[in-house]
Scaffold this active site. Structure first.
Site, PDB file in Angstrom:
ATOM      1  CG  HIS A 122      33.219  23.187  27.805  1.00  0.00           C
ATOM      2  ND1 HIS A 122      33.821  21.978  27.558  1.00  0.00           N
ATOM      3  CD2 HIS A 122      34.154  24.126  27.515  1.00  0.00           C
ATOM      4  CE1 HIS A 122      35.062  22.181  27.131  1.00  0.00           C
ATOM      5  NE2 HIS A 122      35.290  23.480  27.107  1.00  0.00           N
ATOM      6  CD  GLN A 150      37.435  18.653  25.262  1.00  0.00           C
ATOM      7  OE1 GLN A 150      37.501  19.605  26.039  1.00  0.00           O
ATOM      8  NE2 GLN A 150      36.318  17.951  25.104  1.00  0.00           N
ATOM      9  CB  CYS A 176      35.192  19.291  28.892  1.00  0.00           C
ATOM     10  SG  CYS A 176      33.512  18.812  29.363  1.00  0.00           S
ATOM     11  CG  ASN A 184      38.258  25.603  26.281  1.00  0.00           C
ATOM     12  OD1 ASN A 184      37.948  24.506  26.758  1.00  0.00           O
ATOM     13  ND2 ASN A 184      37.560  26.170  25.313  1.00  0.00           N
TER      14      ASN A 184
END
Ligand SMILES: *[C@@H]1O[C@H](CO)[C@@H](O)[C@H](O)[C@H]1NC(C)=O
Length: 346
Positions: free
Chosen positions: A289, A146, A152, A310
């Site tokens: 997040h 990102q 996110c 992630n």
């Protein structure tokens, strides 16, 4: 500059035959500056590896000092043999924890969206295997990054949408986060300034689908919605459901059946520098997040974990993934992983 003058100072000390007392004092100073010199070299190497450049000497000095402190923190944490996870000097090593939090973690957890009530995996106990890895089933695209944009939430929603799309169509297609960043102003969604996965799912549903990454590529900054690209649909969802809150059992049923968007508290230094192993804390439950649970399993020593994708590139964690302890004492789950999970339906 400072570095050079320090080296010169050291040479002078070595050359000068001064008093023994002074000599003892200077050798201590020398070993200190040697340590600094080797840390300086490490910082230089790290800068080269991550392509980091600083505007001026003062900024570099400031970043060097933060780097030095972070390295000390990482090394002392790794010296603790009781910890099941290791930290690493990754791309965030020249950021203070406050800077790190401010730059990426923009899940708007405190502003909860309306909760859905149905949970279609309520009664699936029979179809919950002991381990699951959606990567092995071909339902997970490669790790994305990102960058410095706080979106996110878009990466989390897209990964879950890529998952359900592969499960229903058999095709793994990388989908567009940028379309969500540029076009989705639904609910709390504000591009790089943050958003919610549920609002993103709602947008995808109302937009009648989402475009591919190839058609609408990631730029990492807020942009104007490209309606032409937006109109080129590659994947559709029919809606989304929330996993019942504060139940790792419910989350297990969902993740056993498809990749699931989860919100976590990723604000801690240990999360910032996580490198490998089963992460066991320290973290709170202030959700900031958005990530994606793409499986679960049991570690070598019997510790249960969630496998989490992630969006910080492959240099962070285990090639971009983190294994987070599962079935902890708290109902919220580690870092609040069971507090705000949801998935798209197809
Ligand atoms: C689960 O089973 C209960 C009891 O049979 C039923 O009332 C409920 O509707 C089922 N839930 C789903 C999502 O199918």
């Amino acid at each position: 500059m400072e570095f050079i003058s320090r080296l010169q100072g050291k040479a002078c000390v070595c050359l000068g035959l001064i008093l023994i007392v002074l000599g003892a004092w200077s050798s201590e100073a020398t070993s200190r500056s040697l340590q600094d010199a080797s840390m300086y070299g490490r910082h230089e190497q790290w800068m080269a590896h991550y392509g980091r450049k600083y505007n001026d000497i003062r900024e570099k000095e400031k970043r060097f000092n933060i780097f030095k402190e972070n390295v000390a923190y990482i090394e002392s944490s790794n010296d603790d043999a009781n910890k099941l996870y290791k930290l690493g000097v990754n791309q965030f090593a020249d950021l203070t924890n406050d800077e790190f939090k401010a730059s990426r973690n923009r899940f708007k957890g405190h502003e909860c969206s309306t909760k859905t009530t149905s949970f279609k995996y309520e009664n699936v106990t029979a179809s919950v295997p002991t381990t699951m890895d959606w990567r092995k089933k071909g339902a997970v695209t490669p790790i994305k990054d990102q960058g410095q944009c706080g979106c996110c939430w878009a990466f989390s929603a897209v990964a879950a949408t890529e998952g359900i799309t592969q499960l229903t169509t058999g095709k793994l297609i990388s989908l567009s986060e940028q379309e969500l960043v540029d076009c989705d102003t639904n609910g709390e969604d504000q591009g790089c300034e943050g958003g919610l996965m549920d609002d993103a799912f709602q947008f995808i549903q109302q937009n009648h689908g989402l475009s591919t990454e190839a058609n609408y590529p990631y730029s990492g900054v807020d942009g104007t919605c490209n309606t032409k690209k937006e109109a080129s649909i590659a994947a559709k969802i029919t809606g989304y459901e929330d996993v019942p809150t504060n139940s790792e059992q419910a989350l297990l049923k969902a993740v056993a059946n498809q990749p699931v968007s989860v919100a976590i508290d990723a604000s801690g230094s240990d999360f910032q520098f996580y490198s490998s192993g089963v992460f066991t804390g320290t973290c709170g439950t202030s959700l900031d997040h958005g990530v994606t649970a793409v499986g679960y399993g049991v570690g070598d020593d019997g510790t249960k974990f969630w496998l989490v994708k992630n969006s910080w590139g492959t240099e962070w964690g285990e090639e971009g993934y983190i294994r987070m302890q599962r079935d902890v004492d708290a109902a919220e789950g580690l870092c609040g992983i069971a507090m705000s999970a949801s998935y798209p339906t197809a």
